[in-house]
Scaffold this motif. Structure first.
Motif, PDB file in Angstrom:
ATOM      1  N   PRO A 161      22.764  -6.312   2.154  1.00 24.83           N
ATOM      2  CA  PRO A 161      22.320  -5.279   3.279  1.00 24.83           C
ATOM      3  C   PRO A 161      20.871  -5.045   3.325  1.00 24.83           C
ATOM      4  N   LYS A 162      20.582  -4.962   4.635  1.00 22.63           N
ATOM      5  CA  LYS A 162      19.155  -4.853   4.975  1.00 22.63           C
ATOM      6  C   LYS A 162      18.731  -3.596   5.686  1.00 22.63           C
ATOM      7  N   VAL A 163      17.300  -3.014   5.063  1.00 16.12           N
ATOM      8  CA  VAL A 163      16.919  -1.637   5.539  1.00 16.12           C
ATOM      9  C   VAL A 163      15.639  -1.986   6.160  1.00 16.12           C
ATOM     10  N   ASN A 164      15.666  -1.213   7.305  1.00 21.75           N
ATOM     11  CA  ASN A 164      14.120  -1.260   8.135  1.00 21.75           C
ATOM     12  C   ASN A 164      13.822   0.430   8.096  1.00 21.75           C
ATOM     13  N   THR A 165      12.644   0.605   8.020  1.00 25.42           N
ATOM     14  CA  THR A 165      11.915   1.782   7.929  1.00 25.42           C
ATOM     15  C   THR A 165      10.588   1.920   8.557  1.00 25.42           C
ATOM     16  N   LYS A 166      10.498   3.101   9.336  1.00 30.35           N
ATOM     17  CA  LYS A 166       9.264   3.365  10.010  1.00 30.35           C
ATOM     18  C   LYS A 166       8.595   4.721   9.611  1.00 30.35           C
ATOM     19  N   VAL A 167       7.402   4.614   9.268  1.00 29.34           N
ATOM     20  CA  VAL A 167       6.544   5.945   8.821  1.00 29.34           C
ATOM     21  C   VAL A 167       5.452   6.004   9.647  1.00 29.34           C
ATOM     22  N   VAL A 168       5.172   7.130  10.292  1.00 24.75           N
ATOM     23  CA  VAL A 168       3.989   7.519  11.073  1.00 24.75           C
ATOM     24  C   VAL A 168       3.089   8.381   9.818  1.00 24.75           C
ATOM     25  N   VAL A 169       1.780   7.847  10.259  1.00 23.58           N
ATOM     26  CA  VAL A 169       0.777   8.386   9.226  1.00 23.58           C
ATOM     27  C   VAL A 169      -0.318   9.510   9.890  1.00 23.58           C
ATOM     28  N   TYR A 170      -0.447  10.291   9.344  1.00 25.97           N
ATOM     29  CA  TYR A 170      -1.432  11.413  10.025  1.00 25.97           C
ATOM     30  C   TYR A 170      -2.851  11.595   9.439  1.00 25.97           C
ATOM     31  N   ASP A 171      -2.978  11.266   8.133  1.00 20.99           N
ATOM     32  CA  ASP A 171      -4.373  11.231   7.545  1.00 20.99           C
ATOM     33  C   ASP A 171      -4.918   9.878   7.781  1.00 20.99           C
ATOM     34  N   GLU A 172      -6.174  10.039   7.376  1.00 18.06           N
ATOM     35  CA  GLU A 172      -6.918   8.380   7.381  1.00 18.06           C
ATOM     36  C   GLU A 172      -6.393   7.583   6.391  1.00 18.06           C
ATOM     37  N   MET A 173      -5.970   6.258   7.049  1.00 17.69           N
ATOM     38  CA  MET A 173      -5.770   5.285   6.148  1.00 17.69           C
ATOM     39  C   MET A 173      -6.949   4.580   6.003  1.00 17.69           C
ATOM     40  N   ASN A 174      -7.334   4.392   4.355  1.00 16.57           N
ATOM     41  CA  ASN A 174      -8.530   3.551   4.047  1.00 16.57           C
ATOM     42  C   ASN A 174      -8.288   2.977   2.655  1.00 16.57           C
ATOM     43  N   ASP A 175      -9.165   2.197   2.066  1.00 15.41           N
ATOM     44  CA  ASP A 175      -9.201   1.755   0.807  1.00 15.41           C
ATOM     45  C   ASP A 175      -9.454   2.698  -0.271  1.00 15.41           C
ATOM     46  N   ALA A 176      -9.749   3.700   0.016  1.00 17.13           N
ATOM     47  CA  ALA A 176      -9.749   4.755  -1.370  1.00 17.13           C
ATOM     48  C   ALA A 176      -8.439   5.396  -1.806  1.00 17.13           C
ATOM     49  N   VAL A 177      -7.272   4.642  -1.169  1.00 21.78           N
ATOM     50  CA  VAL A 177      -6.087   5.489  -1.488  1.00 21.78           C
ATOM     51  C   VAL A 177      -5.264   4.308  -2.024  1.00 21.78           C
ATOM     52  N   ASP A 178      -4.788   4.760  -3.526  1.00 22.28           N
ATOM     53  CA  ASP A 178      -3.953   3.832  -4.487  1.00 22.28           C
ATOM     54  C   ASP A 178      -2.892   4.606  -4.755  1.00 22.28           C
ATOM     55  N   ALA A 179      -1.724   4.151  -4.367  1.00 18.15           N
ATOM     56  CA  ALA A 179      -0.432   4.533  -4.661  1.00 18.15           C
ATOM     57  C   ALA A 179       0.433   3.833  -5.651  1.00 18.15           C
ATOM     58  N   THR A 180      -0.224   3.288  -6.792  1.00 16.52           N
ATOM     59  CA  THR A 180       0.513   2.552  -7.648  1.00 16.52           C
ATOM     60  C   THR A 180       1.334   3.104  -8.481  1.00 16.52           C
ATOM     61  N   GLY A 181       2.466   2.708  -9.117  1.00 16.38           N
ATOM     62  CA  GLY A 181       3.267   3.299 -10.049  1.00 16.38           C
ATOM     63  C   GLY A 181       4.296   2.227 -10.622  1.00 16.38           C
ATOM     64  N   ALA A 182       5.109   2.737 -11.138  1.00 19.36           N
ATOM     65  CA  ALA A 182       6.516   1.693 -11.849  1.00 19.36           C
ATOM     66  C   ALA A 182       7.309   1.070 -10.922  1.00 19.36           C
ATOM     67  N   THR A 183       7.681  -0.121 -11.043  1.00 21.81           N
ATOM     68  CA  THR A 183       8.675  -0.900 -10.461  1.00 21.81           C
ATOM     69  C   THR A 183      10.004  -0.136 -10.761  1.00 21.81           C
ATOM     70  N   ALA A 184      10.913  -0.207  -9.718  1.00 29.77           N
ATOM     71  CA  ALA A 184      12.288   0.251 -10.041  1.00 29.77           C
ATOM     72  C   ALA A 184      12.989  -0.440 -10.969  1.00 29.77           C
ATOM     73  N   THR A 185      13.451   0.425 -11.867  1.00 29.07           N
ATOM     74  CA  THR A 185      13.702   0.017 -13.306  1.00 29.07           C
ATOM     75  C   THR A 185      15.344  -0.741 -13.059  1.00 29.07           C
ATOM     76  N   THR A 186      15.958  -0.235 -12.489  1.00 23.59           N
ATOM     77  CA  THR A 186      17.372  -0.852 -12.182  1.00 23.59           C
ATOM     78  C   THR A 186      17.648  -1.653 -10.944  1.00 23.59           C
ATOM     79  N   ILE A 187      17.755  -2.760 -10.858  1.00 23.57           N
ATOM     80  CA  ILE A 187      18.128  -3.622  -9.700  1.00 23.57           C
ATOM     81  C   ILE A 187      19.643  -3.879  -9.631  1.00 23.57           C
ATOM     82  N   VAL A 188      20.555  -3.628  -8.681  1.00 21.48           N
ATOM     83  CA  VAL A 188      21.902  -4.348  -8.665  1.00 21.48           C
ATOM     84  C   VAL A 188      21.963  -4.727  -7.398  1.00 21.48           C
TER      85      VAL A 188
END
Length: 261
Positions: A108-135
């Protein structure tokens, strides 16, 4: 210098979680501009003619419960793309469209679109953990419930939802003071079946009893039975059908549904 950044060196994070199975990612912005021709200027002046348009779209394999479906409401999404020790991202994105495509002999394939309203820049880092369970799902662990699905062979379906967003801007601010979701959420689905005993309904059925809500659900599990995702069309109506018969294969019937919530 002049090195190439490969796909293995880039990572995409959404609200503190690295998404697995991403096949493509597009992130960018576009400014609406116009050339003014005021008195005293022979070459004109470039000026802004509207808010900056910023959009993120990505496609991925559906190989675990999708966290993106938690954002159909008013909750914003944060995200960033990271490579070479750098990040570029956003803090206030809103889901506008989401679609899932399933077919025999494919993941199965998923396609997603997100609109952004704040300023996109190189000061944002949303890093976190990888999904733990892949099936990994397969055609035997995916089921569809709709008209004729119990006695005919469902060979594929396409599911989508659209969320309408409205930003409110004020004088003196570059970002919206508020972003609201305008109800309802629009749902649609097409289901392809190979015919055993199915036949088309009357072409005028929708004008009579066709508005009655139908049951349309899709369940995706891993091949080991682990639940991945459950999708449904609220207040579903059958709005169209198409029958295809040819000398090259089985008779196929495509059912088109719409819904809202």
């Amino acid at each position: 210098m002049f090195d190439t950044r490969l796909n293995s060196e880039s990572h995409f994070f959404v609200s503190g979680q690295q998404l697995s199975g991403v096949e493509s990612l597009d992130i960018g912005y576009k400014n609406s501009a116009t050339v003014l021709n005021p008195l005293g200027y022979s070459k004109g002046v470039t000026a802004i003619s509207g808010p900056t348009s910023q959009e993120v779209s990505f496609s991925r394999n559906l190989i675990y419960a999708d966290p993106i479906l938690d954002y159909t409401g008013s909750k914003p999404i944060s995200g960033s793309v990271n490579y070479n020790g750098n990040s570029y991202g956003f803090k206030s994105g809103y889901l506008t469209s989401y679609s899932v495509s399933c077919a025999v002999n494919s993941i199965p394939k998923v396609n997603t679109k997100v609109v952004v309203y704040d300023e996109m820049n190189d000061a944002v880092d949303a890093t976190g953990a990888t999904a733990t369970t892949i099936v990994i799902p397969n055609q035997g662990s995916i089921s569809a419930t709709c008209d004729n699905s119990t006695t005919n062979r469902v060979v594929g379906f396409d599911y989508s939802l659209t969320v309408n967003r409205k930003p409110y801007y004020t004088i003196g601010a570059e970002v919206p003071s508020a972003v609201t979701m305008i109800s309802p959420i629009d749902y649609s689905a097409t289901v392809q079946i190979e015919v055993d005993d199915a036949f088309l309904e009357s072409g005028f059925a929708f004008l009579g009893t066709g508005k009655n809500s139908k049951t349309v659900t899709f369940t995706l599990n891993g091949k080991d039975g682990t639940s991945i995702q459950s999708l449904s069309i609220p207040n579903a109506c059958l709005v169209g059908e198409a029958l295809n018969a040819s000398s090259e294969g089985a008779i196929r019937l495509t059912l088109n549904y719409m819904g809202h919530q």
